[in-house]
Structure formats: C-alpha cells, structure tokens
Design a protein around this motif. Structure first.
Motif, PDB file in Angstrom:
ATOM      1  N   VAL A  69       0.907  -1.189  -0.089  1.00 45.15           N
ATOM      2  CA  VAL A  69      -0.007   0.083  -0.021  1.00 45.15           C
ATOM      3  C   VAL A  69       0.989   1.258  -0.049  1.00 45.15           C
ATOM      4  N   LYS A  70       1.958   1.412   0.956  1.00 40.88           N
ATOM      5  CA  LYS A  70       2.843   2.249   0.913  1.00 40.88           C
ATOM      6  C   LYS A  70       3.525   2.743  -0.394  1.00 40.88           C
ATOM      7  N   ALA A  71       3.994   1.807  -1.073  1.00 37.69           N
ATOM      8  CA  ALA A  71       4.706   1.934  -2.170  1.00 37.69           C
ATOM      9  C   ALA A  71       3.839   2.381  -3.343  1.00 37.69           C
ATOM     10  N   ALA A  72       2.539   2.139  -3.366  1.00 35.72           N
ATOM     11  CA  ALA A  72       1.666   2.484  -4.328  1.00 35.72           C
ATOM     12  C   ALA A  72       1.312   4.043  -3.889  1.00 35.72           C
ATOM     13  N   VAL A  73       1.238   4.316  -2.776  1.00 36.19           N
ATOM     14  CA  VAL A  73       0.986   5.794  -2.338  1.00 36.19           C
ATOM     15  C   VAL A  73       2.246   6.655  -2.812  1.00 36.19           C
ATOM     16  N   MET A  74       3.323   6.143  -2.551  1.00 32.56           N
ATOM     17  CA  MET A  74       4.529   7.068  -3.118  1.00 32.56           C
ATOM     18  C   MET A  74       4.690   7.170  -4.627  1.00 32.56           C
ATOM     19  N   LYS A  75       4.030   6.087  -5.552  1.00 33.68           N
ATOM     20  CA  LYS A  75       3.957   6.044  -6.863  1.00 33.68           C
ATOM     21  C   LYS A  75       2.709   7.079  -7.577  1.00 33.68           C
ATOM     22  N   MET A  76       1.979   7.627  -6.601  1.00 30.49           N
ATOM     23  CA  MET A  76       0.708   8.441  -6.987  1.00 30.49           C
ATOM     24  C   MET A  76       0.989   9.571  -7.635  1.00 30.49           C
ATOM     25  N   ALA A  77       0.493  10.027  -8.742  1.00 32.53           N
ATOM     26  CA  ALA A  77       1.089  11.098  -9.454  1.00 32.53           C
ATOM     27  C   ALA A  77       0.017  12.197  -9.161  1.00 32.53           C
ATOM     28  N   TYR A  78       0.446  13.373  -8.922  1.00 33.29           N
ATOM     29  CA  TYR A  78      -0.513  14.460  -8.811  1.00 33.29           C
ATOM     30  C   TYR A  78      -1.149  15.127  -9.797  1.00 33.29           C
ATOM     31  N   MET A  79      -2.338  15.315  -9.470  1.00 39.08           N
ATOM     32  CA  MET A  79      -3.322  15.709 -10.622  1.00 39.08           C
ATOM     33  C   MET A  79      -3.597  17.209 -10.917  1.00 39.08           C
ATOM     34  N   GLU A  80      -3.564  18.022  -9.968  1.00 39.67           N
ATOM     35  CA  GLU A  80      -3.934  19.650  -9.866  1.00 39.67           C
ATOM     36  C   GLU A  80      -5.213  19.686 -10.506  1.00 39.67           C
ATOM     37  N   LYS A  81      -5.547  20.902 -10.943  1.00 39.95           N
ATOM     38  CA  LYS A  81      -6.835  21.404 -11.248  1.00 39.95           C
ATOM     39  C   LYS A  81      -7.789  21.607 -10.171  1.00 39.95           C
ATOM     40  N   GLY A  82      -9.023  21.416  -9.977  1.00 37.76           N
ATOM     41  CA  GLY A  82     -10.149  21.770  -9.138  1.00 37.76           C
ATOM     42  C   GLY A  82     -10.237  21.105  -8.016  1.00 37.76           C
ATOM     43  N   THR A  83     -11.517  21.411  -7.430  1.00 41.27           N
ATOM     44  CA  THR A  83     -11.945  20.482  -5.949  1.00 41.27           C
ATOM     45  C   THR A  83     -13.130  20.168  -6.097  1.00 41.27           C
ATOM     46  N   MET A  84     -13.339  19.079  -6.631  1.00 45.34           N
ATOM     47  CA  MET A  84     -14.824  18.494  -6.802  1.00 45.34           C
ATOM     48  C   MET A  84     -15.181  17.286  -5.483  1.00 45.34           C
ATOM     49  N   THR A  85     -15.226  17.932  -4.329  1.00 48.01           N
ATOM     50  CA  THR A  85     -15.286  16.962  -3.298  1.00 48.01           C
ATOM     51  C   THR A  85     -16.531  15.958  -3.197  1.00 48.01           C
ATOM     52  N   GLY A  86     -17.657  16.728  -3.711  1.00 51.50           N
ATOM     53  CA  GLY A  86     -18.827  16.361  -3.815  1.00 51.50           C
ATOM     54  C   GLY A  86     -18.869  15.015  -4.620  1.00 51.50           C
ATOM     55  N   LEU A  87     -18.340  15.057  -5.919  1.00 47.40           N
ATOM     56  CA  LEU A  87     -18.057  14.070  -6.981  1.00 47.40           C
ATOM     57  C   LEU A  87     -17.293  12.831  -6.358  1.00 47.40           C
TER      58      LEU A  87
END
Length: 685
Positions: free
Chosen positions: A513-531
């Motif tokens: 799990v931790k290895a997959a977290v470190m490989k996660m790429a940053y998305m940027e753009k907006g904040t659609m918390t409801g979606l």
C-alpha cells in the motif's frame, strides 16, 4: 450379298492403309510425359549466399534430366521469404537454356520464412491456366526450405494436395521434419527428404528424377484413351479391345469385321459409298448386345453408354462412374455418389455450408437449443449440461442445486454460518463483530476495517505539499494491520475529476500500500469533493472493488483530506455515506472550510473532525487519528505493553503457536469434510 462382301473388303483395305501410316514419336531424356513442375525455393535470410548457389545448381541439374518444352514438361520457379515472388511462370519459357539463364539471374529476397503464404500463391497463381497450367497434366511442386515456417502450413498444404498438386518437401540443415511432413504428399518416404547441408541436396535430385520418371499416367487416370491405356514410364499409348481398331486420332476405337473378298474390286470412293448404302443396320434389327445405346457403323455397330456411365471391357456393358470411389470430388466429409456425379453431405452433428462442400459443427449451445439451467457444454450436434462453482448437477442432468457448505462442513462459526456458491463465511449477531479468526464474535475488533482515503489533489495543494500528503497517508497506514483478512485500504485522488489509485482488494500488505502511495501522480486542477464522495459511496465500497459484504460486519471508514472549499455540493453524498453505515473522518488543512468538514464527519465530531493550519502539522494529526471502532482504545484505556519485554515475547509466542495449532486442526477437519462431500456427490450421480 455381293455388295456386302465388296464393302467389307474395301473397309478392310482402308483399315490396313490407316494402320500403315507412320506414328509420331520423340526421344525424351526422362519418359515422364507432360508434367507441370514448379520449384518453390526458400530464400530467407538464413540461407547463406553459397547455399543459395547450391540451390541454383540443384534446379539446373534437374532441368537437364527433363524433356522440357511447352508441349512436354513445363517448369516454373517461385521464391519466397516474408513475401512471394514468381521468377518465371510455366508458360514463360520453352527451352532449358532460357530457364537456366533466368535461374542464374535470381536475387534472393533474404527476409523471413512464410512457407504457408508461398503454398497459397502456387495454388492461386502458379498452377493457374493464365500462367500455363494444363488440364489433365500432373501438377508437381518441389519445396526446398532450410527452416521452420513462420506461418501455418498444414491446412493450405492439405488444400493444395486435395486440388491435385503432388508435393515433394526437401529440408536442409535447420528444417523441421514435422513441418515437412505436414506439407508433403504421401507416402512420406517418397516425398520427404532431409539433408544436413545444401552440398548434399543433389542426392535428392537423383531420388526426385526416379520418382518423376516413374509416373504411371494410366494408373492415375490421366489419359484420354477410349478403351485401353498402355503405360510406359511417364507416358502412355492407346489401344483397343479385340474386335476393335484404333482410329486415326490414336485415341478412339471402331469395331472391325472380317469378310471374304469378291473378285471384283471398287475403283473409286464414289463407288464405295454407293455400294455400301445398303449395309445391314444391326442396331435397328436388334442384332446387338449393347446394354445402353447402339450406334450403327459400316456393316457393324458400336455400343455407347448414357451420361454418367463407362463402357466395360466387353464393349457392351456399362457401369456407373463412381466419382466418390475414384476420389474425384471435393466434399469435406461425405460424398454421395450418383452415375457420373456426386453430392456432398456431412457427418451427424455437422451442417452443410452454402458452398455445398464444406461442413460446420452444429453448436446447439450458441443457437440456444438446449435446456441447461446454468452452463451448456457444446459438442458437434449435441450438448451436455454443467453447473457453476458451488452448484451440483441434479439427476435430470439439466438443473443445478446450490451446495450448502454450512450443512456439509464443520464450519466452526460461533454464531451463524452463511453459505455462498462454493464457499461460506461466518456472521455475528447485531452489535458484535467478527474477530480475526473469522469465526468468533466479540464487541470490539480493533484494526479490521475497510478504509477508503479520499485525497485532494487540486492545484492549491502544490507539488511539495502533495509529498507531505503522501507521508501523512503512509503514517496512517502504519497504524493499521493491513492484510487480506485484516484491514483493507483503498485510495482515491480527486481534483476536477476522480481517479481510483488502488482498490480495497488490490493490496494485502502495508508495504505494498505504501509503495503504491509513493507512486501516486499529482493531478492538480479543481476541487470536486462532492463528486469524490459519490465515487466512494457507489464504487469504492462495492464488493467488485474489494469491500467485504455488509453482513460480515466489517466496519467501513471513509477519510476525506482536503485543503480548500469544494467547487460542488457535498451535502447529498456526505449524508448518504453516513446513512449507508460508513464512518466518515474529515481532515482539513489551510483554507479548508470548517462547516464543510463538519458536514462530512460522523458524530461525535470531536473524534471524526481534524484541522491543521498548514501542511507541516498534518503529521501530528496522523499520530492522534484512531481509525478503530473500539471505544476503550479511542479513549486511551487499553493497556499498552512493552513488546520487547521478555514476558510479553513469551506470551506472544505462545499465543501465536496456539493460533497456528487451531488453524491446522480446522484445515484438517475441512479437508476431511470436503473429501466426504465429494464422495457423496459422486454417489448421487
């Protein structure tokens, strides 16, 4: 009577004059008769230049032994590698010298080895009438290759042989014997030849010459004699049965009669025709022995058969021509004969295609013509029924009954066993939770949850802060007992859209799990918390993505991490998530709105709502965050023991040994029960 004798004498004289004519003949190097021969030579890159020169000499040596000509043996050459190229066709040259010059001009292609493609070419092109192939003349293909084909050859070679092409396969060095046998005609001992080097290929040239010059055209039916075919090596002459004489065409026969001469003789052709007008018509008088049709001739008759029949050696009887027995048909399976013709049929379980030649298996399962409740297993024109895992076929061989493993096995569940197709699980009463052994129940089960993290990847987070967010997630994971049967973790990143980084069922250890977290790429753009909340509710906590069934009582926890105001409404799906039994945690940083965080978090808010003024403080939140459902743990009332103390190590070792012993006993009991169940199922059938 005098006229009849005179005509008979004239006829005898004419027959003797015809017999005295000289017959055409020629001397052949090889008495093979007309043959259409195509060399199919491998010029792939594995054939070295000096080896290709040996192949040139091999072809030229064979040409020198043949009676080559447009009215004798015709020769064509085709080379192939990854493509096919005709060097010259059967009707291109009529002299050996021209062919030799063309062979010496060949430039090797030097690519792959597409032998199947080359055989298809000679079927469709080299042995076509446009390129010089002749009807009733034997077709012979001589394939020379040094490697394994890179495509399929068995089917196309069978088609070539079925179309009347006799195939000799010569393999050199690296050639594959199985491929050579798949291409060649039978018997293999006459048509397959394998040598170690190209220098030895001339040995096959002598072998091929012997076979080619021994073709029996009479035995193969490749002649046009009306009555008798007389074979010679590779050639034939026509003859007639007793009572018949060969006509000037050297093919057909006419009946002859012996008469006495009169002293008078005819002086010219007109007198012969005039005197012979009154000859006896044997056919009209019924004075003949023909089975089918009688055709009158000069002072005699000839017998003729109806279409589809062949005249027998006695010159009178007729026999039906059986094209099926003579293998002169193109039926894939069954040939049904009629005089001089045939129709095709198929074996039981197969249907005749629109070409009226080939057959296709009847798939009753695909056509829906079965009565199986679950699984239909097709065979040509028939089917059998089967069941999905966890079901058994009933005596009617059609329907299925679910196996209730709870009744068959010693499941060991403390409270209740729930059967599923091919398996089972234990369930606990309301208010209690299934423990780590998967069987017993208790009021608290620490560190066994289904946890989905919703991580804000909007532009306001910034790349360097996103690395701190990853560290925060991994610090949370470090507090959990991650395993297939313990806590499961899934992660979703959101900005203007939502992306599942990994599902609940994807990883079964904290390190993965931790290895997959470190490989996660940053998305940027907006904040659609409801979606993101909608995605978590409808997809992340589905059994398809690894969430365990609600009946098993495994707590479901959602943790939302955000740094700003949501650009869409969060109220609907925050409320629905909590109504669905999901325990919601809200963690805010920086510009996150407190009212939104409180709307997301479950009650009591002081245990499910956390806030930090900047990203550097989120590690403190990770230390204080307790993702468990045991009240005594969340309140800090559980005794924390020193894991390195000697007595605690002994206690842990003893507990581990006891658990392993219980698991071993359970597995032994389950294996015995499964064997018993299998035996009972076999007895039922």
């Amino acid at each position: 009577m005098t006229t009849r004798r005179l005509c008979a004498g004239v006829a005898w004289l004419l027959l003797n004059m015809a017999a005295a004519r000289p017959q055409a003949g020629s001397e052949h190097k090889c008495k093979s008769g007309p043959v259409d021969l195509v060399f199919l030579i491998d010029s792939s890159r594995s054939v070295r230049p000096h080896e290709f020169e040996s192949m040139r000499k091999f072809m030229i040596d064979i040409l020198d032994t043949l009676d080559v000509g447009l009215n004798a043996t015709r020769v064509g050459v085709v080379q192939y590698s990854s493509q096919v190229r005709s060097e010259f066709s059967l009707n291109a040259y009529g002299a050996v010298s021209s062919m030799v010059d063309a062979i010496r001009r060949i430039v090797p292609l030097a690519q792959g080895t597409m032998t199947g493609l080359a055989i298809r070419y000679i079927i469709n092109n080299a042995f076509s009438q446009q390129q010089g192939d002749r009807p009733q003349v034997p077709n012979v293909a001589l394939i020379v290759t040094d490697g394994r084909p890179q495509d399929r050859v068995a089917e196309v070679a069978a088609e070539a042989r079925h179309g009347g092409i006799e195939i000799f396969a010569v393999g050199v060095a690296r050639a594959d014997m199985a491929s050579l046998r798949a291409m060649a005609s039978q018997p293999f001992e006459d048509h397959v030849f394998l040598v170690e080097t190209f220098d030895l290929i001339h040995q096959f040239g002598l072998h091929f010459q012997d076979k080619l010059c021994a073709i029996d055209l009479c035995a193969e039916g490749k002649h046009d004699c009306e009555q008798v075919c007389v074979s010679s090596p590779g050639a034939f002459t026509c003859d007639c049965r007793p009572g018949f004489a060969l006509n000037p065409d050297n093919k057909t026969c006419a009946r002859t009669y012996a008469f006495r001469f009169l002293s008078r003789s005819c002086t010219n052709t007109f007198e012969i025709l005039h005197l012979c007008r009154s000859v006896l018509d044997f056919c009209s008088s019924g004075n003949h022995t023909c089975q089918h049709e009688c055709v009158s001739a000069l002072d005699g008759f000839q017998c003729r058969c109806k279409d589809g029949y062949r005249l027998m050696d006695d010159g009178a009887a007729c026999r039906a021509i059986d094209l099926c027995a003579e293998d002169k048909h193109d039926c894939a399976q069954i040939c049904v004969s009629s005089p001089g013709a045939f129709t095709c049929n198929c074996w039981p379980g197969f249907a005749l295609n629109h070409d009226n030649k080939t057959c296709t298996p009847i798939d009753l399962c695909a056509e829906g013509k079965h009565n199986c409740e679950q699984t239909c297993v097709s065979s040509p024109g028939a089917f059998t029924c089967d069941c999905q895992p966890g079901y058994a076929l009933n005596h009617d061989k059609k329907t299925c009954t679910q196996l209730d493993l709870c009744n068959w096995l010693d499941h060991g569940c403390e409270h209740r066993c729930v059967s599923t197709p091919g398996s089972f699980y234990c369930a606990c009463p309301h208010g209690q939770l299934l423990q780590e052994d998967g069987k017993s129940c208790g009021t608290c089960k620490s560190a066994i949850v289904d946890l989905v993290l919703l991580i804000d990847g909007s532009k306001s987070v910034r790349p360097h802060n996103f690395q701190l967010v990853k560290k925060f997630v991994n610090e949370v994971v470090d507090t959990l007992d991650v395993s297939e049967y313990g806590t499961r973790v899934g992660l979703v990143q959101y900005s203007s859209r939502v992306r599942t980084e990994f599902t609940l069922g994807q990883f079964h250890s904290a390190d993965d799990v931790k290895a997959a977290v470190m490989k996660m790429a940053y998305m940027e753009k907006g904040t659609m918390t409801g979606l993101a909340l909608q995605h978590m509710l409808e997809r992340s906590f589905s059994e398809a993505e690894g969430a365990r069934p609600p009946a098993r009582g495994i707590p479901r926890i959602g943790l939302v991490f955000t740094d700003g105001r949501s650009q869409d409404d969060i109220s609907e799906f925050a409320k629905k998530a909590k109504q669905a039994g999901i325990v919601m945690y809200a963690v805010g940083v920086g510009k996150a709105l407190e009212e939104e965080l409180r709307e997301i978090a479950s009650e009591p808010l002081e245990k499910h709502f956390y806030y930090a003024s900047d990203f550097s403080a989120i590690s403190t939140i990770a230390l204080n965050l307790k993702l468990n459902v045991c009240p005594e743990e969340s309140q800090g009332e559980i005794e924390v023991k020193d894991p390195c103390a000697c007595e605690n190590l002994v206690e842990f070792q003893q507990a581990t040994m006891n658990n392993l012993e219980r698991i071993t006993q359970s597995m032994t009991a389950m294996s015995a029960q499964l064997e018993q169940l299998e035996q009972q199922l076999l007895n039922r059938k």
